[in-house]
Structure formats: structure tokens, C-alpha cells
Design a protein around this motif. Structure first.
Motif, PDB file in Angstrom:
ATOM      1  N   THR A 183       0.847  -1.184   0.000  1.00 61.32           N
ATOM      2  CA  THR A 183       0.000   0.000   0.000  1.00 61.32           C
ATOM      3  C   THR A 183       0.885   1.236   0.000  1.00 61.32           C
ATOM      4  O   THR A 183       2.018   1.204   0.487  1.00 61.32           O
ATOM      5  N   ILE A 184       0.367   2.302  -0.558  1.00 61.84           N
ATOM      6  CA  ILE A 184       1.078   3.579  -0.551  1.00 61.84           C
ATOM      7  C   ILE A 184       0.675   4.304   0.725  1.00 61.84           C
ATOM      8  O   ILE A 184      -0.472   4.679   0.891  1.00 61.84           O
ATOM      9  N   GLU A 185       1.632   4.472   1.619  1.00 57.51           N
ATOM     10  CA  GLU A 185       1.367   5.143   2.886  1.00 57.51           C
ATOM     11  C   GLU A 185       1.377   6.661   2.716  1.00 57.51           C
ATOM     12  O   GLU A 185       0.575   7.357   3.327  1.00 57.51           O
ATOM     13  N   SER A 186       2.330   7.150   1.911  1.00 64.82           N
ATOM     14  CA  SER A 186       2.383   8.589   1.651  1.00 64.82           C
ATOM     15  C   SER A 186       3.023   8.825   0.301  1.00 64.82           C
ATOM     16  O   SER A 186       3.791   8.005  -0.200  1.00 64.82           O
ATOM     17  N   LEU A 187       2.662   9.951  -0.278  1.00 67.91           N
ATOM     18  CA  LEU A 187       3.165  10.343  -1.589  1.00 67.91           C
ATOM     19  C   LEU A 187       3.375  11.839  -1.546  1.00 67.91           C
ATOM     20  O   LEU A 187       2.461  12.589  -1.217  1.00 67.91           O
ATOM     21  N   GLY A 188       4.599  12.270  -1.822  1.00 60.55           N
ATOM     22  CA  GLY A 188       4.893  13.696  -1.761  1.00 60.55           C
ATOM     23  C   GLY A 188       5.753  14.116  -2.926  1.00 60.55           C
ATOM     24  O   GLY A 188       5.963  13.359  -3.875  1.00 60.55           O
ATOM     25  N   ASP A 189       6.254  15.324  -2.851  1.00 61.12           N
ATOM     26  CA  ASP A 189       7.124  15.853  -3.883  1.00 61.12           C
ATOM     27  C   ASP A 189       8.429  15.068  -3.901  1.00 61.12           C
ATOM     28  O   ASP A 189       9.221  15.150  -2.967  1.00 61.12           O
ATOM     29  N   LYS A 190       8.626  14.253  -4.931  1.00 60.96           N
ATOM     30  CA  LYS A 190       9.813  13.426  -5.100  1.00 60.96           C
ATOM     31  C   LYS A 190      10.036  12.472  -3.926  1.00 60.96           C
ATOM     32  O   LYS A 190      11.173  12.197  -3.549  1.00 60.96           O
ATOM     33  N   ALA A 191       8.942  11.945  -3.364  1.00 59.42           N
ATOM     34  CA  ALA A 191       9.045  11.017  -2.240  1.00 59.42           C
ATOM     35  C   ALA A 191       7.850  10.083  -2.212  1.00 59.42           C
ATOM     36  O   ALA A 191       6.782  10.401  -2.726  1.00 59.42           O
ATOM     37  N   ALA A 192       8.053   8.915  -1.613  1.00 64.85           N
ATOM     38  CA  ALA A 192       6.966   7.957  -1.428  1.00 64.85           C
ATOM     39  C   ALA A 192       7.334   7.020  -0.288  1.00 64.85           C
ATOM     40  O   ALA A 192       8.511   6.710  -0.074  1.00 64.85           O
ATOM     41  N   THR A 193       6.315   6.586   0.433  1.00 64.93           N
ATOM     42  CA  THR A 193       6.485   5.571   1.473  1.00 64.93           C
ATOM     43  C   THR A 193       5.485   4.459   1.197  1.00 64.93           C
ATOM     44  O   THR A 193       4.289   4.718   1.023  1.00 64.93           O
ATOM     45  N   LEU A 194       5.994   3.220   1.137  1.00 66.85           N
ATOM     46  CA  LEU A 194       5.167   2.052   0.883  1.00 66.85           C
ATOM     47  C   LEU A 194       5.187   1.127   2.093  1.00 66.85           C
ATOM     48  O   LEU A 194       6.162   1.105   2.848  1.00 66.85           O
ATOM     49  N   ARG A 195       4.129   0.334   2.227  1.00 70.73           N
ATOM     50  CA  ARG A 195       4.021  -0.648   3.307  1.00 70.73           C
ATOM     51  C   ARG A 195       3.691  -1.997   2.698  1.00 70.73           C
ATOM     52  O   ARG A 195       2.715  -2.124   1.958  1.00 70.73           O
ATOM     53  N   GLN A 196       4.508  -3.008   3.008  1.00 79.89           N
ATOM     54  CA  GLN A 196       4.302  -4.375   2.528  1.00 79.89           C
ATOM     55  C   GLN A 196       4.001  -5.274   3.715  1.00 79.89           C
ATOM     56  O   GLN A 196       4.879  -5.533   4.537  1.00 79.89           O
ATOM     57  N   PRO A 197       2.753  -5.766   3.836  1.00 80.07           N
ATOM     58  CA  PRO A 197       2.483  -6.752   4.891  1.00 80.07           C
ATOM     59  C   PRO A 197       3.350  -7.990   4.651  1.00 80.07           C
ATOM     60  O   PRO A 197       3.606  -8.356   3.501  1.00 80.07           O
ATOM     61  N   VAL A 198       3.789  -8.626   5.705  1.00 76.46           N
ATOM     62  CA  VAL A 198       4.640  -9.808   5.584  1.00 76.46           C
ATOM     63  C   VAL A 198       3.832 -11.046   5.951  1.00 76.46           C
ATOM     64  O   VAL A 198       3.180 -11.089   6.994  1.00 76.46           O
ATOM     65  N   SER A 199       3.874 -12.036   5.060  1.00 71.80           N
ATOM     66  CA  SER A 199       3.233 -13.333   5.309  1.00 71.80           C
ATOM     67  C   SER A 199       4.292 -14.420   5.163  1.00 71.80           C
ATOM     68  O   SER A 199       5.454 -14.136   4.827  1.00 71.80           O
ATOM     69  N   ASP A 200       3.897 -15.658   5.375  1.00 70.95           N
ATOM     70  CA  ASP A 200       4.835 -16.771   5.221  1.00 70.95           C
ATOM     71  C   ASP A 200       5.432 -16.823   3.820  1.00 70.95           C
ATOM     72  O   ASP A 200       6.549 -17.292   3.634  1.00 70.95           O
ATOM     73  N   ASN A 201       4.693 -16.340   2.817  1.00 72.43           N
ATOM     74  CA  ASN A 201       5.195 -16.338   1.437  1.00 72.43           C
ATOM     75  C   ASN A 201       6.384 -15.406   1.239  1.00 72.43           C
ATOM     76  O   ASN A 201       7.090 -15.516   0.238  1.00 72.43           O
ATOM     77  N   HIS A 202       6.586 -14.478   2.148  1.00 71.33           N
ATOM     78  CA  HIS A 202       7.671 -13.502   2.031  1.00 71.33           C
ATOM     79  C   HIS A 202       8.928 -13.916   2.801  1.00 71.33           C
ATOM     80  O   HIS A 202       9.927 -13.198   2.764  1.00 71.33           O
ATOM     81  N   LEU A 203       8.860 -15.048   3.482  1.00 70.72           N
ATOM     82  CA  LEU A 203       9.966 -15.455   4.353  1.00 70.72           C
ATOM     83  C   LEU A 203      10.875 -16.465   3.677  1.00 70.72           C
ATOM     84  O   LEU A 203      10.447 -17.243   2.830  1.00 70.72           O
ATOM     85  N   ARG A 204      12.130 -16.426   4.069  1.00 69.81           N
ATOM     86  CA  ARG A 204      13.117 -17.395   3.610  1.00 69.81           C
ATOM     87  C   ARG A 204      13.468 -18.289   4.792  1.00 69.81           C
ATOM     88  O   ARG A 204      13.085 -17.979   5.928  1.00 69.81           O
ATOM     89  N   PRO A 205      14.194 -19.378   4.573  1.00 67.25           N
ATOM     90  CA  PRO A 205      14.624 -20.212   5.707  1.00 67.25           C
ATOM     91  C   PRO A 205      15.374 -19.354   6.736  1.00 67.25           C
ATOM     92  O   PRO A 205      16.132 -18.456   6.379  1.00 67.25           O
ATOM     93  N   GLY A 206      15.106 -19.634   7.973  1.00 68.66           N
ATOM     94  CA  GLY A 206      15.692 -18.828   9.040  1.00 68.66           C
ATOM     95  C   GLY A 206      14.706 -17.805   9.584  1.00 68.66           C
ATOM     96  O   GLY A 206      15.004 -17.075  10.519  1.00 68.66           O
ATOM     97  N   GLY A 207      13.514 -17.722   8.964  1.00 70.42           N
ATOM     98  CA  GLY A 207      12.463 -16.868   9.477  1.00 70.42           C
ATOM     99  C   GLY A 207      12.701 -15.386   9.287  1.00 70.42           C
ATOM    100  O   GLY A 207      12.385 -14.581  10.160  1.00 70.42           O
ATOM    101  N   THR A 208      13.245 -15.009   8.149  1.00 69.61           N
ATOM    102  CA  THR A 208      13.449 -13.591   7.865  1.00 69.61           C
ATOM    103  C   THR A 208      12.842 -13.254   6.509  1.00 69.61           C
ATOM    104  O   THR A 208      12.660 -14.130   5.665  1.00 69.61           O
ATOM    105  N   VAL A 209      12.529 -11.993   6.316  1.00 68.07           N
ATOM    106  CA  VAL A 209      11.995 -11.537   5.037  1.00 68.07           C
ATOM    107  C   VAL A 209      13.073 -11.735   3.976  1.00 68.07           C
ATOM    108  O   VAL A 209      14.239 -11.387   4.180  1.00 68.07           O
ATOM    109  N   SER A 210      12.693 -12.291   2.841  1.00 66.33           N
ATOM    110  CA  SER A 210      13.673 -12.613   1.800  1.00 66.33           C
ATOM    111  C   SER A 210      14.214 -11.351   1.115  1.00 66.33           C
ATOM    112  O   SER A 210      13.538 -10.321   1.045  1.00 66.33           O
ATOM    113  N   GLY A 211      15.412 -11.486   0.596  1.00 62.52           N
ATOM    114  CA  GLY A 211      16.041 -10.401  -0.153  1.00 62.52           C
ATOM    115  C   GLY A 211      15.230  -9.939  -1.345  1.00 62.52           C
ATOM    116  O   GLY A 211      15.095  -8.732  -1.579  1.00 62.52           O
ATOM    117  N   PRO A 212      14.663 -10.861  -2.141  1.00 55.73           N
ATOM    118  CA  PRO A 212      13.856 -10.426  -3.278  1.00 55.73           C
ATOM    119  C   PRO A 212      12.659  -9.559  -2.876  1.00 55.73           C
ATOM    120  O   PRO A 212      12.286  -8.648  -3.616  1.00 55.73           O
TER     121      PRO A 212
END
Length: 136
Positions: A21-50
Motif C-alpha cells: 500500500t502507498i502510505e504517503s506520496l509527496g514531492d519526489k518522495a513515497a512511502t510504501l508498506r508491505q504486509p509480511v506473510s509466510d510467502n515472504h519469508l526465507r529459511p531462518g524466518g526472515t523476510v527474503s532479499g527479493p
């Protein structure tokens, strides 16, 4: 500048698999939010690099489109990322972008990525986009 609602509709139509989701949008700026689910995790229980790289890329693209309008054919020409600490598996990823240069043919941006609620970034990215010639 384009509205957040117009840009969200653009992403829903053109990138139906994106779930940030787009949390904020400004002049030459943006903030996004990505919910994390099991599909986003790699072994070791961390968010994957991709996932982090995709968020960095999307944040730069969002900041460009938010500033220039729907220049859909702007494309990534370079993306560098430094992974600095382990993201939290149970928290959303927040990507904060600011554009360092927004020219006629190139845009350069930097992105800090965080686990929601943490002050220390989990990664830092920089990227360059090629902007197609504007139609007159």
C-alpha cells in the motif's frame, strides 16, 4: 503531481499481484508498506532479499510516477541494495524513498527499508530509472 488514489488504481490494474500500500506520496518522495506473510519469508524466518529489493524498486517507481504522472514505461536501469540487519518476520516492511534527481531522461532515488516500528533500517537501496521521452 498525481493523487495517491489514482496511483493505487494504476498499480491494481497494471500490477495485480502487488500487495503493498502507498502510505504517503509527496514531492519526489513515497512511502510504501508491505504486509509480511509466510510467502515472504526465507529459511531462518526472515523476510527474503527479493521482497526487500522489490519494495525498493516499487518505492522509487512510485515516487517517480507521483512526481511526473503515469509514465508507465519508466524502467529500472540499476538497483543496488545493502542488507544491514535481519527484518522482523512478524512485521510489515516499510520502504521510504526520496528522489535525489528527477531529470528529463533519468531519475535517481534512494530507499531506506524498515521493519514496521523499528527506527534502524534493515536495508538501504539506490536505483536509477530511465524515463522515456514525454509525448507532446
Amino acid at each position: 503531481m498525481i493523487s495517491k488514489e489514482t496511483l493505487e488504481a494504476f498499480f491494481r490494474e497494471n500490477f495485480p499481484n502487488s500487495d503493498f500500500t502507498i502510505e504517503s506520496l509527496g514531492d519526489k518522495a513515497a512511502t510504501l508498506r508491505q504486509p509480511v506473510s509466510d510467502n515472504h519469508l526465507r529459511p531462518g524466518g526472515t523476510v527474503s532479499g527479493p521482497v526487500l529489493m522489490a519494495m525498493a524498486d516499487a518505492a522509487i517507481y512510485t515516487a517517480i510516477l507521483g512526481s511526473l504522472g503515469l509514465v508507465a514505461m519508466a524502467v529500472t536501469t540499476n538497483l543496488n541494495i545493502n542488507f544491514m540487519r535481519k527484518p522482523q518476520a512478524n512485521r510489515a516492511v516499510i520502504a521510504e524513498c526520496r528522489l535525489l534527481k528527477l531529470g528529463r531522461s533519468l531519475a535517481v532515488g534512494e530507499v531506506f527499508l524498515y521493519s514496521e516500528g523499528d527506527d534502524e533500517p534493515v536495508a538501504h537501496a539506490s536505483g536509477t530509472y530511465s524515463i522515456p521521452p514525454m509525448e507532446e
